[in-house]
Design a protein around this motif. Structure first.
Motif, PDB file in Angstrom:
ATOM      1  N   ASP A   1       0.868  -1.431  -0.134  1.00  0.00           N
ATOM      2  CA  ASP A   1       0.150  -0.032  -0.054  1.00  0.00           C
ATOM      3  C   ASP A   1       0.758   1.163   0.116  1.00  0.00           C
ATOM      4  O   ASP A   1       1.788   1.196   0.755  1.00  0.00           O
ATOM      5  N   PRO A   2       0.717   1.987  -0.869  1.00  0.00           N
ATOM      6  CA  PRO A   2       1.590   3.286  -1.191  1.00  0.00           C
ATOM      7  C   PRO A   2       1.532   4.059   0.091  1.00  0.00           C
ATOM      8  O   PRO A   2       2.567   4.758   0.587  1.00  0.00           O
ATOM      9  N   GLY A   3       0.322   4.259   0.621  1.00  0.00           N
ATOM     10  CA  GLY A   3       0.148   5.086   1.849  1.00  0.00           C
ATOM     11  C   GLY A   3       0.812   4.554   3.124  1.00  0.00           C
ATOM     12  O   GLY A   3       1.124   5.257   3.884  1.00  0.00           O
ATOM     13  N   HIS A   4       0.894   3.110   3.243  1.00  0.00           N
ATOM     14  CA  HIS A   4       1.646   2.579   4.289  1.00  0.00           C
ATOM     15  C   HIS A   4       3.081   2.877   4.236  1.00  0.00           C
ATOM     16  O   HIS A   4       3.855   3.085   5.214  1.00  0.00           O
ATOM     17  N   VAL A   5       3.523   2.762   3.020  1.00  0.00           N
ATOM     18  CA  VAL A   5       4.907   2.807   2.733  1.00  0.00           C
ATOM     19  C   VAL A   5       5.235   4.275   3.026  1.00  0.00           C
ATOM     20  O   VAL A   5       6.353   4.729   3.786  1.00  0.00           O
ATOM     21  N   ASP A   6       4.587   5.408   2.663  1.00  0.00           N
ATOM     22  CA  ASP A   6       4.660   6.778   3.111  1.00  0.00           C
ATOM     23  C   ASP A   6       4.642   7.159   4.366  1.00  0.00           C
ATOM     24  O   ASP A   6       5.472   7.783   4.770  1.00  0.00           O
ATOM     25  N   ALA A   7       3.751   6.121   5.217  1.00  0.00           N
ATOM     26  CA  ALA A   7       3.841   6.279   6.413  1.00  0.00           C
ATOM     27  C   ALA A   7       4.915   5.989   7.289  1.00  0.00           C
ATOM     28  O   ALA A   7       5.581   6.504   8.190  1.00  0.00           O
ATOM     29  N   VAL A   8       5.524   4.906   6.766  1.00  0.00           N
ATOM     30  CA  VAL A   8       6.829   4.323   7.157  1.00  0.00           C
ATOM     31  C   VAL A   8       8.032   5.411   7.052  1.00  0.00           C
ATOM     32  O   VAL A   8       8.941   5.596   7.762  1.00  0.00           O
ATOM     33  N   LEU A   9       8.090   5.765   5.528  1.00  0.00           N
ATOM     34  CA  LEU A   9       9.145   6.789   5.253  1.00  0.00           C
ATOM     35  C   LEU A   9       9.092   7.924   6.146  1.00  0.00           C
ATOM     36  O   LEU A   9      10.200   8.591   6.649  1.00  0.00           O
ATOM     37  N   ALA A  10       7.934   8.511   6.215  1.00  0.00           N
ATOM     38  CA  ALA A  10       7.639   9.815   7.094  1.00  0.00           C
ATOM     39  C   ALA A  10       8.238   9.516   8.745  1.00  0.00           C
ATOM     40  O   ALA A  10       9.136  10.259   9.283  1.00  0.00           O
ATOM     41  N   ALA A  11       7.665   8.202   9.430  1.00  0.00           N
ATOM     42  CA  ALA A  11       8.256   8.210  10.426  1.00  0.00           C
ATOM     43  C   ALA A  11       9.751   7.918  10.733  1.00  0.00           C
ATOM     44  O   ALA A  11      10.453   8.322  11.473  1.00  0.00           O
ATOM     45  N   LEU A  12      10.230   7.350   9.499  1.00  0.00           N
ATOM     46  CA  LEU A  12      11.907   7.272   9.608  1.00  0.00           C
ATOM     47  C   LEU A  12      12.580   8.777   9.242  1.00  0.00           C
ATOM     48  O   LEU A  12      13.613   8.752   9.926  1.00  0.00           O
ATOM     49  N   ARG A  13      11.914   9.538   8.636  1.00  0.00           N
ATOM     50  CA  ARG A  13      12.463  10.762   8.486  1.00  0.00           C
ATOM     51  C   ARG A  13      12.591  11.679   9.749  1.00  0.00           C
ATOM     52  O   ARG A  13      13.635  12.287  10.452  1.00  0.00           O
ATOM     53  N   ALA A  14      11.730  11.277  10.651  1.00  0.00           N
ATOM     54  CA  ALA A  14      11.480  12.000  11.904  1.00  0.00           C
ATOM     55  C   ALA A  14      12.362  11.195  13.027  1.00  0.00           C
ATOM     56  O   ALA A  14      12.661  11.623  14.182  1.00  0.00           O
ATOM     57  N   ALA A  15      12.845  10.095  12.776  1.00  0.00           N
ATOM     58  CA  ALA A  15      13.633   9.115  13.744  1.00  0.00           C
ATOM     59  C   ALA A  15      15.078   9.306  13.745  1.00  0.00           C
ATOM     60  O   ALA A  15      15.605   9.906  12.806  1.00  0.00           O
ATOM     61  N   THR A  16      15.626   8.825  14.950  1.00  0.00           N
ATOM     62  CA  THR A  16      16.954   9.035  15.071  1.00  0.00           C
ATOM     63  C   THR A  16      17.571   7.637  15.181  1.00  0.00           C
ATOM     64  O   THR A  16      16.791   6.689  15.881  1.00  0.00           O
ATOM     65  N   PRO A  17      18.705   7.247  14.453  1.00  0.00           N
ATOM     66  CA  PRO A  17      19.162   5.991  14.603  1.00  0.00           C
ATOM     67  C   PRO A  17      19.558   5.576  15.831  1.00  0.00           C
ATOM     68  O   PRO A  17      19.894   6.452  16.618  1.00  0.00           O
ATOM     69  N   ARG A  18      19.489   4.143  16.154  1.00  0.00           N
ATOM     70  CA  ARG A  18      19.537   3.904  17.557  1.00  0.00           C
ATOM     71  C   ARG A  18      20.329   2.640  17.480  1.00  0.00           C
ATOM     72  O   ARG A  18      20.505   1.606  18.573  1.00  0.00           O
ATOM     73  N   CYS A  19      20.909   2.314  16.203  1.00  0.00           N
ATOM     74  CA  CYS A  19      21.637   0.947  16.177  1.00  0.00           C
ATOM     75  C   CYS A  19      23.035   1.659  15.435  1.00  0.00           C
ATOM     76  O   CYS A  19      23.296   1.490  14.223  1.00  0.00           O
ATOM     77  N   GLY A  20      23.864   2.361  16.197  1.00  0.00           N
ATOM     78  CA  GLY A  20      25.071   2.883  15.763  1.00  0.00           C
ATOM     79  C   GLY A  20      24.376   4.204  14.847  1.00  0.00           C
ATOM     80  O   GLY A  20      23.463   4.692  15.033  1.00  0.00           O
TER      81      GLY A  20
END
Length: 191
Positions: free
Chosen positions: A10-29
């Motif tokens: 679902d493109p909307g689901h992919v977009d939601a994940v990408l938006a969350a990723l843009r706002a996230a901070t790496p936690r694995c190095g």
């Protein structure tokens, strides 16, 4: 294992994940891990491969880490020790792949540190794995729909193991409260 995808994500689901990723901070190095979790047949692989297609990043499938049909809980420490901890140290990860046909460990795969890694499958954000995930995604659908999808995807190979695996999911996810820890909850009902 299988990794057959019947429908595009679902493109909307992919977009939601990408938006969350843009706002996230790496936690694995320096690696931002997107953990796509949830019960079997919910659409985790489909979503993960949609994200991977957009980002061109590597993916680790939990199906490669389960040591057999009773190995859901055992796979989480394997993910942490063989993949997430090395990447957090900036090192190349090395993990063994479960050979479902031979019922034992098979080839070795490598994952280099990079900006993003997608980990998909039941247990991807459970327990100690949670602290490494920059984005925790829970994918869900009604149980009957998930069972239909799983059996359609995997056929008789999975039919004999459905209830056994579902019981493990129920136990692991309830004890861990995995859905409650998700940054993003997506429903694939009717897809």
């Amino acid at each position: 294992m299988w990794f057959q995808v019947a429908a595009p994500s679902d493109p909307g689901h992919v977009d939601a994940v990408l938006a969350a990723l843009r706002a996230a901070t790496p936690r694995c190095g320096a690696t931002a891990v997107v953990a796509v979790d949830g019960p079997s047949g919910a659409g985790k692989t489909t979503l993960a491969l949609g994200v991977v297609e957009v980002l061109g990043c590597p993916v680790v499938h939990m199906d490669e880490l389960y040591p057999g049909w009773d190995g859901l809980a055992d796979a989480v420490p394997l993910l942490v020790g063989q993949v997430l901890e090395p990447l957090a140290r900036g090192e190349r990860a090395r993990y063994r792949v479960w050979d479902w046909a031979a019922h034992g460990w098979g080839e070795v795969r490598h994952v280099d540190p990079g900006p993003v890694l997608v980990v998909e499958g039941c247990g991807a954000s459970v327990g100690a794995a949670r602290r490494f995930a920059a984005v925790r995604v829970w994918v869900e659908a009604p149980r009957a729909e998930r069972r239909r999808r799983g059996l359609e995807r995997d056929g008789e190979t999975y039919a004999a193991h459905w209830e056994r695996w579902a019981a493990q999911e129920d136990a692991v996810f309830a004890a861990d409260r995995t859905r409650e820890h998700a940054d993003l909850v997506l429903s694939t009902e009717g897809r």
